[in-house]
Each structure stands twice: as C-alpha cells, then as structure tokens.
Scaffold this motif. Structure first.
Motif, PDB file in Angstrom:
ATOM      1  N   UNK A 148       3.082   8.939  50.864  1.00 43.16           N
ATOM      2  CA  UNK A 148       3.480   7.586  51.207  1.00 43.16           C
ATOM      3  C   UNK A 148       2.952   6.540  50.240  1.00 43.16           C
ATOM      4  N   UNK A 149       1.673   6.675  49.850  1.00 41.73           N
ATOM      5  CA  UNK A 149       1.085   5.607  49.035  1.00 41.73           C
ATOM      6  C   UNK A 149       1.613   5.627  47.595  1.00 41.73           C
ATOM      7  N   UNK A 150       2.285   6.705  47.186  1.00 44.95           N
ATOM      8  CA  UNK A 150       2.863   6.745  45.830  1.00 44.95           C
ATOM      9  C   UNK A 150       4.397   6.600  45.926  1.00 44.95           C
ATOM     10  N   UNK A 151       5.057   7.719  46.336  1.00 42.39           N
ATOM     11  CA  UNK A 151       6.534   7.695  46.381  1.00 42.39           C
ATOM     12  C   UNK A 151       7.049   6.649  47.372  1.00 42.39           C
ATOM     13  N   UNK A 152       6.460   6.620  48.569  1.00 48.22           N
ATOM     14  CA  UNK A 152       6.945   5.706  49.606  1.00 48.22           C
ATOM     15  C   UNK A 152       6.761   4.256  49.200  1.00 48.22           C
ATOM     16  N   UNK A 153       5.569   3.964  48.706  1.00 53.85           N
ATOM     17  CA  UNK A 153       5.256   2.590  48.309  1.00 53.85           C
ATOM     18  C   UNK A 153       6.196   2.134  47.190  1.00 53.85           C
ATOM     19  N   UNK A 154       6.431   3.005  46.212  1.00 51.78           N
ATOM     20  CA  UNK A 154       7.276   2.632  45.078  1.00 51.78           C
ATOM     21  C   UNK A 154       8.719   2.379  45.531  1.00 51.78           C
ATOM     22  N   UNK A 155       9.172   3.202  46.470  1.00 53.98           N
ATOM     23  CA  UNK A 155      10.534   3.013  46.992  1.00 53.98           C
ATOM     24  C   UNK A 155      10.634   1.671  47.735  1.00 53.98           C
ATOM     25  N   UNK A 156       9.608   1.362  48.522  1.00 53.15           N
ATOM     26  CA  UNK A 156       9.638   0.107  49.291  1.00 53.15           C
ATOM     27  C   UNK A 156       9.589  -1.111  48.369  1.00 53.15           C
ATOM     28  N   UNK A 157       8.933  -0.942  47.212  1.00 52.86           N
ATOM     29  CA  UNK A 157       8.820  -2.071  46.267  1.00 52.86           C
ATOM     30  C   UNK A 157      10.026  -2.173  45.335  1.00 52.86           C
ATOM     31  N   UNK A 158      10.833  -1.135  45.249  1.00 53.08           N
ATOM     32  CA  UNK A 158      11.795  -1.003  44.147  1.00 53.08           C
ATOM     33  C   UNK A 158      12.799  -2.170  44.088  1.00 53.08           C
ATOM     34  N   UNK A 159      12.938  -2.814  42.925  1.00 54.09           N
ATOM     35  CA  UNK A 159      13.827  -3.975  42.847  1.00 54.09           C
ATOM     36  C   UNK A 159      15.309  -3.633  42.954  1.00 54.09           C
ATOM     37  N   UNK A 160      15.684  -2.373  42.735  1.00 49.63           N
ATOM     38  CA  UNK A 160      17.116  -1.995  42.804  1.00 49.63           C
ATOM     39  C   UNK A 160      17.498  -1.493  44.190  1.00 49.63           C
ATOM     40  N   UNK A 161      16.559  -1.481  45.110  1.00 47.49           N
ATOM     41  CA  UNK A 161      16.858  -1.007  46.467  1.00 47.49           C
ATOM     42  C   UNK A 161      17.135  -2.218  47.346  1.00 47.49           C
ATOM     43  N   UNK A 162      18.304  -2.196  48.026  1.00 47.37           N
ATOM     44  CA  UNK A 162      18.728  -3.386  48.770  1.00 47.37           C
ATOM     45  C   UNK A 162      18.210  -3.439  50.192  1.00 47.37           C
ATOM     46  N   UNK A 163      17.839  -2.292  50.708  1.00 42.48           N
ATOM     47  CA  UNK A 163      17.335  -2.254  52.089  1.00 42.48           C
ATOM     48  C   UNK A 163      16.365  -1.092  52.197  1.00 42.48           C
ATOM     49  N   UNK A 164      15.328  -1.278  53.019  1.00 39.40           N
ATOM     50  CA  UNK A 164      14.441  -0.155  53.312  1.00 39.40           C
ATOM     51  C   UNK A 164      14.440   0.048  54.823  1.00 39.40           C
ATOM     52  N   UNK A 165      14.758   1.267  55.226  1.00 39.44           N
ATOM     53  CA  UNK A 165      14.736   1.601  56.656  1.00 39.44           C
ATOM     54  C   UNK A 165      13.554   2.535  56.860  1.00 39.44           C
ATOM     55  N   UNK A 166      12.662   2.137  57.720  1.00 39.84           N
ATOM     56  CA  UNK A 166      11.406   2.877  57.869  1.00 39.84           C
ATOM     57  C   UNK A 166      11.190   3.307  59.309  1.00 39.84           C
ATOM     58  N   UNK A 167      10.786   4.555  59.510  1.00 39.30           N
ATOM     59  CA  UNK A 167      10.275   5.012  60.803  1.00 39.30           C
ATOM     60  C   UNK A 167       8.870   5.545  60.570  1.00 39.30           C
ATOM     61  N   UNK A 168       7.928   5.055  61.340  1.00 37.01           N
ATOM     62  CA  UNK A 168       6.546   5.511  61.183  1.00 37.01           C
ATOM     63  C   UNK A 168       5.615   4.605  61.955  1.00 37.01           C
ATOM     64  N   UNK A 169       4.364   4.584  61.543  1.00 36.19           N
ATOM     65  CA  UNK A 169       3.358   3.837  62.308  1.00 36.19           C
ATOM     66  C   UNK A 169       3.474   2.332  62.060  1.00 36.19           C
ATOM     67  N   UNK A 170       2.952   1.572  62.984  1.00 28.10           N
ATOM     68  CA  UNK A 170       2.993   0.112  62.861  1.00 28.10           C
ATOM     69  C   UNK A 170       2.181  -0.348  61.649  1.00 28.10           C
ATOM     70  N   UNK A 171       1.057   0.325  61.377  1.00 27.55           N
ATOM     71  CA  UNK A 171       0.222  -0.069  60.232  1.00 27.55           C
ATOM     72  C   UNK A 171       1.019   0.090  58.931  1.00 27.55           C
ATOM     73  N   UNK A 172       1.707   1.220  58.782  1.00 30.15           N
ATOM     74  CA  UNK A 172       2.490   1.416  57.549  1.00 30.15           C
ATOM     75  C   UNK A 172       3.674   0.451  57.530  1.00 30.15           C
ATOM     76  N   UNK A 173       4.240   0.166  58.686  1.00 23.74           N
ATOM     77  CA  UNK A 173       5.354  -0.781  58.765  1.00 23.74           C
ATOM     78  C   UNK A 173       4.977  -2.131  58.147  1.00 23.74           C
ATOM     79  N   UNK A 174       3.753  -2.556  58.420  1.00 21.32           N
ATOM     80  CA  UNK A 174       3.318  -3.839  57.831  1.00 21.32           C
ATOM     81  C   UNK A 174       3.259  -3.743  56.305  1.00 21.32           C
ATOM     82  N   UNK A 175       2.777  -2.582  55.809  1.00 23.74           N
ATOM     83  CA  UNK A 175       2.724  -2.409  54.349  1.00 23.74           C
ATOM     84  C   UNK A 175       4.127  -2.434  53.750  1.00 23.74           C
ATOM     85  N   UNK A 176       5.075  -1.880  54.480  1.00 23.14           N
ATOM     86  CA  UNK A 176       6.468  -1.841  53.984  1.00 23.14           C
ATOM     87  C   UNK A 176       7.001  -3.277  53.850  1.00 23.14           C
ATOM     88  N   UNK A 177       6.719  -4.101  54.845  1.00 23.41           N
ATOM     89  CA  UNK A 177       7.191  -5.492  54.797  1.00 23.41           C
ATOM     90  C   UNK A 177       6.595  -6.174  53.571  1.00 23.41           C
TER      91      UNK A 177
END
Ligand code: NAD
Length: 487
Positions: A205-234
C-alpha cells in the motif's frame, strides 16, 4: 497459479524484480511469491490504461456489456478452481467460496454487463429554441485499491461498473491476497477484453497504492479498506483533485427487540458476526439485546458460537476458517485484553483454539464479550470473530446506543413490530439497514456508508453514476442570434 503483474495484456515481473511472499493462513506455509508492483510498475500500468481508453470508451456499450457477460460465464465455468484459490489464499471456508464468493462475483459482472447499454443520459426541458442534453461520459483511467477480506468479490464490485461505463482500470489487489484477482485477469484476457483495459498491480500500500492514489493521470480513485488509509488516500488524491470514493470501516449495530423471533435472531446474529471470521466491514459487531430477552438469547447464542466448526478452509465441513494474516490474528486477540481492562466480560472464546491440528494457523475462537457502549470494544473496529454485547431497556436507549459511533455502514434489527422497524431503519445513521435479516447484498442495491465509513456507493445505478461525469450539451436549434452585443 499466476504470480506476476498484469500490465497491457501481459503478465510481467516487477521492474525492480521485487516479490512478496503469499502465505497460507491455515498453516503459515508459503503458497507462492508474487511480483511486487512499485511506482515504476504503476506508471507503466497507468500508461497502458491511458492508451486503451479511447477505443474502449468508444466501443458500443452493448459490446462492452457482452464481454462482461462472457466473463461472468467464464467465472462460473471455473468456479471450483477460483473457490479453491480464494480459500487457500484468504482462509474463507470452501463452502462459502463455492456458494457465495464465486457466484456473487459472476453475478456482479453479469449485472453490470447487462447494465452497460442501459445507462442513459437525459434531455432537460429548457427555453424554446434550444436543446439541452446530458450525457454520462466515462471518467478515463480509474485507480482501484482493494483489501484482503473479499478479494475476489471486490474485483467485480469495483471493475464491473467502471468497465461497463467505459473507463479503463489500474487495480491494486491487497499484497496479502492477490491470487484470485490475478486469475480473473487471465480470464478477462481469454474472453477478449482488450489489452490495457484492465491492469493489475499487486504490491504494498505505501508504495504501489500510494503512487496510484497520487497519480496525475488517474481521474478517480475508488478505495475499500480501513478508515485510516482512507484519509491517506484523500490526502494523496489532492494533487490533481481526482474524484475519490471510499468504502471504509464499520461497527454495525445489530439490535434484537423483546418481540423478535429469537431463533431467527440468534442464527442471523451469528451469521452477522461469524461469517468470514468476522472480517467484514458490515459485520454486526455490536449486538444490542433488550434486557427482557438478553439472558435467554446469550445462553443460546453462546452455545451456537461454541459449536461452530473451525478447521482447514479447504474442508467442506468447515464453518469458520483462519483469519487472513498472523498480524491481524494478533490484533484481534489483543482486543480481548482491551475488553478485560475496561471491565468487559468474556462470555465465550477469546483465544486461539486448543486443537493441535490448527496450531500453525491464524485461528481465533468465536468470541462474545459483554461491555458498555463507550468502551473501546464497542467503538473500535476489531474486524474478527469478536462481538460486543450491550443491553438496552427501551427503544430510545437502543437508538442512542446504535448511533453512538463514528461509523455508519451496516445495521440490523429484529422485531415483529412493523412501524418500529421502519422508524429505526430511518433513524439509524447507516448506509444500509437489514430488518429481520442481516448482511444481504445484491448487485442492484446500493452499498456504502456515511460518517467515518466513507462516501460514494457501489452497486446499482449509483455505481454507474459514480464512474461517469455528467456532460451537458447545448444546441441552438433555431439558430437564434444572441441579443446582447448585437450589432
Ligand atoms: P487497509 O486500509 O490496510 O488496506 C486496504 C488496501 O489499501 C490494501 O490494498 C493496501 O495495500 C492499501 N493501502 C495501504 N496503505 C495505503 C496507502 N498509504 N496508500 C494507498 N493504498 C494503501 O485495510 P485492510 O486491513 O486491508 O482491510 C480491512 C479494512 O477494510 C477494514 O477497516 C474494513 O472495514 C475495510 N473494508 C471496508 C469495506 C466497505 O465496503 N466499506 C469492505 C471491506 C473492508
């Protein structure tokens, strides 16, 4: 067994050559090593999805739907293999994998296959001489990040609506349970879903997941997981203001009133918490009992819990398997001490089973603890076969306890009083409420939460809308020359 990344229609090693050990939760043995995606791999996957987008989004919706329908059939043809993979990797009892996970996965892809050409735009009644129509346009490349508790089913919940609506995908399965998802990728290629439309990048999560959530070419991120990680995704999504959909944790209230059919409520409450070893966001993990029926209920419920057959997930007799990882097993057991420290009473379980045949696995006995509404075990998500019991004396108190949590995902109630049932369904602060049943899901019915359980909805038209943008088009039908600045 497929153990590489799936990028642009091919299975490939990670650029760095890194791998992750995938362990069998029944005995801790190594099942396989999978390629571990990192930032460079996510970049390749996003680039492939971007290249695939124009053709996929312009393909006739019915044709996209046909491919998803073929995929659903293919999943059913491979039911036994997928069920075995899921049970081996996650610890789901095989009878659940065969009877629920695989059929629901196929059913969800089939539902969205049928939905692909049903999503319509609208025409808005505007001023005479003008036509205004609204199209539902796909977003583009979407990123999807899923957890380990229902890996197979979540591939369909996430990918079904996104693909039907014309998006292309980079999905990151959990590093703990990637095997069934990678098999789905193979089946997608077999039915003819074009290269690059779906890319799968299992990794941390902290490498692949984080990079995907940050990626400028990705228009939407749909996440299922813990509330703590959800905040990091936002936080990670803010660079390009991508759309975010969050399916997070829960602490479901399951309320039994004194007029309930007790046999149904006891069985339903066991299902609500012990199915999948309690590793479900919608689990009925707060069991609230009216004081008049509490003693009888707890006697019978404890007997039922103690009789649940724990065992090797691949044994068809097994009713509860191991938890999915050792760290998670230890975390769940740590809540037994948390409960005791705050004065909670352990009624059943609270430890790993004594059975030596299960000693090497991540097993926990079905655990029932009685506590107070503000104790930690009544507030924090344990995510295991661990239910916190509380008593109430009237409806008002029941509602207050049910809503005294930051979460708002699943909820349930057992009563023969119809008007009370509807009143509670409207007043409980939760995205879903089950009356005289629990944990029912269907691809047509919206699934999601409020509060710290997240936002956005999976399933149904809601999900299709969440994977599209409304595009408003104005036509000057009568060729009216604008009156302002007219010369
Ligand atoms: P988690 O948040 O640790 O991990 C979920 C996914 O996010 C994994 O794929 C992980 O690799 C990834 N991830 C971790 N850190 C990340 C980061 N910094 N950036 C991007 N991705 C990252 O959750 P978990 O322990 O795998 O799953 C259990 C949780 O999921 C529970 O809280 C449960 O309630 C929740 N859940 C919610 C729903 C729902 O629909 N609301 C369904 C199932 C599970």
């Amino acid at each position: 067994m497929q153990n590489k990344l799936f990028i642009d229609g091919r299975f490939v090693d990670a650029v760095s050559g890194s791998t992750i050990d995938v362990l069998n939760p029944h005995d801790g043995s190594l099942i396989t090593k999978i390629a571990a995606a990192e930032a460079a791999d996510v970049d390749l996957a996003v680039a492939a999805a971007k290249r695939a987008f124009p053709a996929w989004s312009r393909m006739a919706a019915a044709e996209r739907g046909r491919l998803l329908l073929k995929l659903a059939d293919k999943i059913e043809e491979n039911l036994e293999e997928l069920a075995q993979l899921e049970s081996l990797d996650t610890g789901h009892p095989i009878r659940d994998s065969r009877g629920l996970d695989v059929p629901r996965t196929a059913g969800c892809f089939r539902y969205f296959g049928g939905m692909a050409d049903k999503l319509q735009g609208s025409v808005v009644p505007v001023e005479a001489g003008f036509l205004n129509y609204v199209q539902r346009a796909p977003i583009g490349v979407v990123g999807q990040i899923v957890p380990w508790n229902f890996p197979l089913m979540f591939t369909s919940w996430k990918m079904g609506p996104a693909l039907a609506a014309g998006n292309t995908i980079v999905i990151k399965p959990s590093e703990l349970t990637p095997l069934s998802s990678l098999r789905i990728a193979e089946l997608m290629a077999e039915v003819g879903i074009p290269d690059g439309v779906v890319n799968m990048v299992p990794g941390y999560g902290h490498t692949a997941g984080q990079h995907l959530a940050e990626h400028p070419e990705v228009g939407k991120i749909a996440f299922t997981g813990s509330t703590a990680t959800g905040r990091r995704i936002v936080e990670a999504s803010k660079g390009n203001l991508k759309r975010v959909q969050l399916e997070l944790g829960g602490k479901g209230a399951n309320i039994v009133f004194d007029d309930a059919n007790l046999t149904a409520a006891i069985n339903g409450s066991a299902w609500a918490i012990f199915h999948n070893q309690g590793q479900a966001c919608i689990a009925g993990s707060r069991l609230m009992l009216h004081e008049h029926i509490a003693e009888e209920f707890l006697d019978r419920f404890s007997q039922l819990a103690s009789s649940i057959r724990l065992g090797n997930p691949l044994d068809p007799q097994t009713e509860m398997g191991p938890l999915t990882s050792l760290q998670h097993r230890d975390r769940v057991l740590s809540f037994v001490n948390v409960a005791r420290e705050q004065g909670g009473r352990v009624l059943t379980g609270g430890k790993a089973p004594g059975n030596s045949a299960l000693a090497g696995g991540y097993y926990v006995e079905p655990t029932i603890v009685e506590a107070r509404p503000h104790d930690r075990v009544a507030q924090e998500e344990v995510f295991g076969p661990f239910v916190t019991v509380m008593r109430f004396s009237n409806d008002e108190e029941a509602l207050a306890i049910a809503n005294a949590t930051e979460y708002g995902l699943g909820s349930g109630l057992w009563t023969r009083d119809l008007s009370r049932a509807h009143q509670f369904a409207n007043k409980i602060n939760a995205g879903m409420c089950w009356i005289n049943c629990y944990k029912r899901v269907n691809p047509g019915s919206p699934f999601g939460g409020v509060g710290q359980s997240g936002y956005g909805r999976e399933m149904g038209f809601e999900a299709m809308h969440d994977y599209t943008e409304a595009r408003s088009v104005w036509v000057n039908v009568d060729a009216v020359v604008p009156p302002h600045f007219k010369r």
